[in-house]
Design an enzyme around this catalytic site. Structure first.
Site, PDB file in Angstrom:
ATOM      1  N   ASN A 157       0.814  -1.254  -0.122  1.00 38.01           N
ATOM      2  CA  ASN A 157       0.036   0.174  -0.016  1.00 38.01           C
ATOM      3  C   ASN A 157       0.913   1.135  -0.260  1.00 38.01           C
ATOM      4  O   ASN A 157       1.579   1.546   1.121  1.00 38.01           O
ATOM      5  CB  ASN A 157      -1.035  -0.072   1.304  1.00 38.01           C
ATOM      6  CG  ASN A 157      -1.663   1.249   1.197  1.00 38.01           C
ATOM      7  OD1 ASN A 157      -1.977   2.075   0.442  1.00 38.01           O
ATOM      8  ND2 ASN A 157      -2.221   1.610   2.655  1.00 38.01           N
ATOM      9  N   TRP A 158       0.838   1.827  -1.287  1.00 38.28           N
ATOM     10  CA  TRP A 158       1.755   2.909  -1.190  1.00 38.28           C
ATOM     11  C   TRP A 158       1.297   4.291  -0.810  1.00 38.28           C
ATOM     12  O   TRP A 158       1.770   5.414  -0.691  1.00 38.28           O
ATOM     13  CB  TRP A 158       2.474   3.356  -2.795  1.00 38.28           C
ATOM     14  CG  TRP A 158       3.140   2.125  -3.275  1.00 38.28           C
ATOM     15  CD1 TRP A 158       3.898   1.090  -2.584  1.00 38.28           C
ATOM     16  CD2 TRP A 158       3.873   2.320  -4.538  1.00 38.28           C
ATOM     17  NE1 TRP A 158       4.727   0.502  -3.396  1.00 38.28           N
ATOM     18  CE2 TRP A 158       4.711   1.204  -4.636  1.00 38.28           C
ATOM     19  CE3 TRP A 158       3.737   2.922  -5.884  1.00 38.28           C
ATOM     20  CZ2 TRP A 158       5.382   0.715  -5.882  1.00 38.28           C
ATOM     21  CZ3 TRP A 158       4.353   2.712  -6.825  1.00 38.28           C
ATOM     22  CH2 TRP A 158       4.998   1.444  -6.981  1.00 38.28           C
ATOM     23  N   LYS A 159       0.091   4.451  -0.316  1.00 31.74           N
ATOM     24  CA  LYS A 159      -0.613   5.476   0.334  1.00 31.74           C
ATOM     25  C   LYS A 159      -0.336   6.620  -0.671  1.00 31.74           C
ATOM     26  O   LYS A 159      -0.565   6.394  -1.839  1.00 31.74           O
ATOM     27  CB  LYS A 159      -0.031   5.882   1.600  1.00 31.74           C
ATOM     28  CG  LYS A 159      -0.040   4.631   2.396  1.00 31.74           C
ATOM     29  CD  LYS A 159       0.300   4.942   3.957  1.00 31.74           C
ATOM     30  CE  LYS A 159       0.788   3.799   4.736  1.00 31.74           C
ATOM     31  NZ  LYS A 159       0.138   3.940   6.062  1.00 31.74           N
ATOM     32  N   SER A 212       3.488  -2.260  10.315  1.00 32.65           N
ATOM     33  CA  SER A 212       4.805  -2.009  10.450  1.00 32.65           C
ATOM     34  C   SER A 212       5.498  -3.344  10.155  1.00 32.65           C
ATOM     35  O   SER A 212       6.438  -3.609  10.884  1.00 32.65           O
ATOM     36  CB  SER A 212       5.381  -1.566  11.812  1.00 32.65           C
ATOM     37  OG  SER A 212       4.810  -0.103  11.972  1.00 32.65           O
ATOM     38  N   HIS A 254      -9.770   1.098   4.505  1.00 33.02           N
ATOM     39  CA  HIS A 254      -8.270   1.125   5.346  1.00 33.02           C
ATOM     40  C   HIS A 254      -8.430   2.215   6.263  1.00 33.02           C
ATOM     41  O   HIS A 254      -9.214   3.079   6.435  1.00 33.02           O
ATOM     42  CB  HIS A 254      -7.110   1.802   4.448  1.00 33.02           C
ATOM     43  CG  HIS A 254      -5.597   1.936   4.914  1.00 33.02           C
ATOM     44  ND1 HIS A 254      -5.460   2.922   5.721  1.00 33.02           N
ATOM     45  CD2 HIS A 254      -4.882   1.005   4.627  1.00 33.02           C
ATOM     46  CE1 HIS A 254      -4.251   2.647   6.174  1.00 33.02           C
ATOM     47  NE2 HIS A 254      -3.496   1.440   5.476  1.00 33.02           N
ATOM     48  N   GLY A 272       2.359   2.469  10.614  1.00 31.91           N
ATOM     49  CA  GLY A 272       3.216   3.606  10.384  1.00 31.91           C
ATOM     50  C   GLY A 272       3.819   4.184  11.677  1.00 31.91           C
ATOM     51  O   GLY A 272       4.521   5.014  11.734  1.00 31.91           O
ATOM     52  N   GLY A 284       2.902  -0.973   4.330  1.00 26.74           N
ATOM     53  CA  GLY A 284       2.809   0.279   3.681  1.00 26.74           C
ATOM     54  C   GLY A 284       4.287   0.943   3.720  1.00 26.74           C
ATOM     55  O   GLY A 284       4.816   0.619   2.444  1.00 26.74           O
ATOM     56  N   GLY A 285       4.785   1.608   4.518  1.00 31.14           N
ATOM     57  CA  GLY A 285       6.267   2.289   4.705  1.00 31.14           C
ATOM     58  C   GLY A 285       7.193   1.432   3.745  1.00 31.14           C
ATOM     59  O   GLY A 285       8.074   1.729   3.035  1.00 31.14           O
ATOM     60  N   GLU A 309      -6.711   4.545   7.597  1.00 30.71           N
ATOM     61  CA  GLU A 309      -6.572   6.401   7.216  1.00 30.71           C
ATOM     62  C   GLU A 309      -8.041   6.783   6.522  1.00 30.71           C
ATOM     63  O   GLU A 309      -8.024   8.043   6.773  1.00 30.71           O
ATOM     64  CB  GLU A 309      -5.220   6.329   6.333  1.00 30.71           C
ATOM     65  CG  GLU A 309      -4.261   6.139   7.201  1.00 30.71           C
ATOM     66  CD  GLU A 309      -2.753   5.499   6.496  1.00 30.71           C
ATOM     67  OE1 GLU A 309      -2.965   5.605   5.246  1.00 30.71           O
ATOM     68  OE2 GLU A 309      -1.788   5.168   7.123  1.00 30.71           O
ATOM     69  N   GLU A 362      -5.345  -4.933  10.450  1.00 30.23           N
ATOM     70  CA  GLU A 362      -4.289  -3.933  10.828  1.00 30.23           C
ATOM     71  C   GLU A 362      -4.700  -2.996  12.014  1.00 30.23           C
ATOM     72  O   GLU A 362      -5.447  -2.013  11.915  1.00 30.23           O
ATOM     73  CB  GLU A 362      -4.613  -2.749   9.412  1.00 30.23           C
ATOM     74  CG  GLU A 362      -4.285  -3.346   8.341  1.00 30.23           C
ATOM     75  CD  GLU A 362      -3.466  -2.528   7.346  1.00 30.23           C
ATOM     76  OE1 GLU A 362      -2.566  -2.855   6.977  1.00 30.23           O
ATOM     77  OE2 GLU A 362      -4.086  -1.562   6.895  1.00 30.23           O
TER      78      GLU A 362
HETATM   79  C1  PEP Z   1      -0.860   0.236   5.985  1.00 33.34           C
HETATM   80  O1  PEP Z   1      -0.721   1.322   5.184  1.00 33.34           O
HETATM   81  O2  PEP Z   1      -1.728  -0.628   5.430  1.00 33.34           O
HETATM   82  C2  PEP Z   1       0.391  -0.176   6.725  1.00 33.34           C
HETATM   83  C3  PEP Z   1       0.431  -1.200   7.401  1.00 33.34           C
HETATM   84  O3  PEP Z   1       1.318   0.745   6.910  1.00 33.34           O
HETATM   85  P1  PEP Z   1       2.777   0.536   7.751  1.00 33.34           P
HETATM   86  O4  PEP Z   1       3.342  -0.896   7.062  1.00 33.34           O
HETATM   87  O5  PEP Z   1       3.611   1.581   7.243  1.00 33.34           O
HETATM   88  O6  PEP Z   1       2.461   0.429   9.102  1.00 33.34           O
END
Ligand code: PEP
Length: 250
Positions: free
Chosen positions: A10-12, A214, A96, A174, A235-236, A98, A168
């Protein structure tokens, strides 16, 4: 039947089309021939065409980060499942945290998006997860059950065949804090049991539940070793080709 793991990026709101092409140039050779898992990259909408072009003929699928429930209409700024499919997109993240936190996403709109994605033939990755206060108050199971029941409402097991759920925990997204593999597996078991109530045990046994929060190259193997964990939503650590490849090849 073992469940094929799905590792999704997930590149956001990161990367331009040029940066997307650069990512695939470096990422594809690192994972070419990797058949063990399903790999999906979900970039921002403006990068979908570049990602699809770069991934053509490879083992990487491309997903969107959201989709609207109507096929067409006066919904400025929205994108429908039909539009995504017409590009060649096969997956879509729904609900999600966010989106729930900043853009007014509710359990009801998650349900509408999920139905639209399934109806259209996309593979939805439906996100659920508790916030820190809910975990600390011992409400995690209740929250997960409520989010699942509402997300799955009025969807038949037949229609839901492609459904993927991502657990999640919001406090782990994040933040660098990861749920321990055991804690994640416990939450996955709650989600699976709720899916069993709604869609039946057989369906639930086949349904894939990803962990997100994470995930990094250093913790991916321990998380993926849990029988309950059927992949990751990253994500990151998915923004950099080497680190996402290391997670894919945990
Ligand atoms: C996400 O955006 O779904 C996520 C899990 O982010 P991160 O891996 O950065 O915690």
């Amino acid at each position: 039947m073992p469940r094929t793991k799905l590792i999704a990026a997930n590149w956001k709101m990161y990367k331009t089309p040029d940066q997307t092409r650069d990512f695939f140039r470096d990422f594809l050779p690192l994972v070419s021939g990797h058949e063990r898992d399903e790999i999906v990259v979900c970039p921002p909408y403006v990068d979908l065409a570049a990602a699809l072009e770069a991934a053509r003929g490879s083992n990487i699928a491309v997903g969107a980060q959201n989709l609207h429930w109507k096929e067409v209409g006066a919904f400025t700024g929205e994108i429908s499942a039909a539009m995504l499919l017409s590009l060649g997109v096969t997956h879509g993240i729904v609900g999600h945290s966010e989106r729930r936190q900043y853009f007014g996403e509710t359990d009801d709109t998650v349900n509408l998006r999920l139905k639209a994605a399934l109806e259209a033939g996309l593979t939805p990755i439906c996100c659920v997860g508790e916030v820190l206060e809910e975990r600390e108050a011992g409400l995690t199971d209740d929250v997960l059950r409520r989010q699942c029941v509402r997300a799955f409402r009025a969807i038949s097991a037949k229609k839901a065949a492609r459904l993927v759920v991502a657990y999640e925990p919001v406090w782990a997204i994040g933040t660098g804090k990861t749920a321990t593999p055991e804690l994640a597996a416990e939450a996955h078991a709650v989600i699976r049991s709720e899916a069993g109530e709604v869609f039946g045990e057989e369906f639930a046994a086949r349904m894939r539940i990803l962990y997100g929060g994470s995930v990094k190259p250093e913790n991916a193997a321990a998380l993926m070793a849990q029988e309950e964990i059927d992949g990751a939503l990253v994500g990151g650590a998915s923004l950099e080709p080497k680190s996402f490849a290391a997670i894919v090849k945990y």
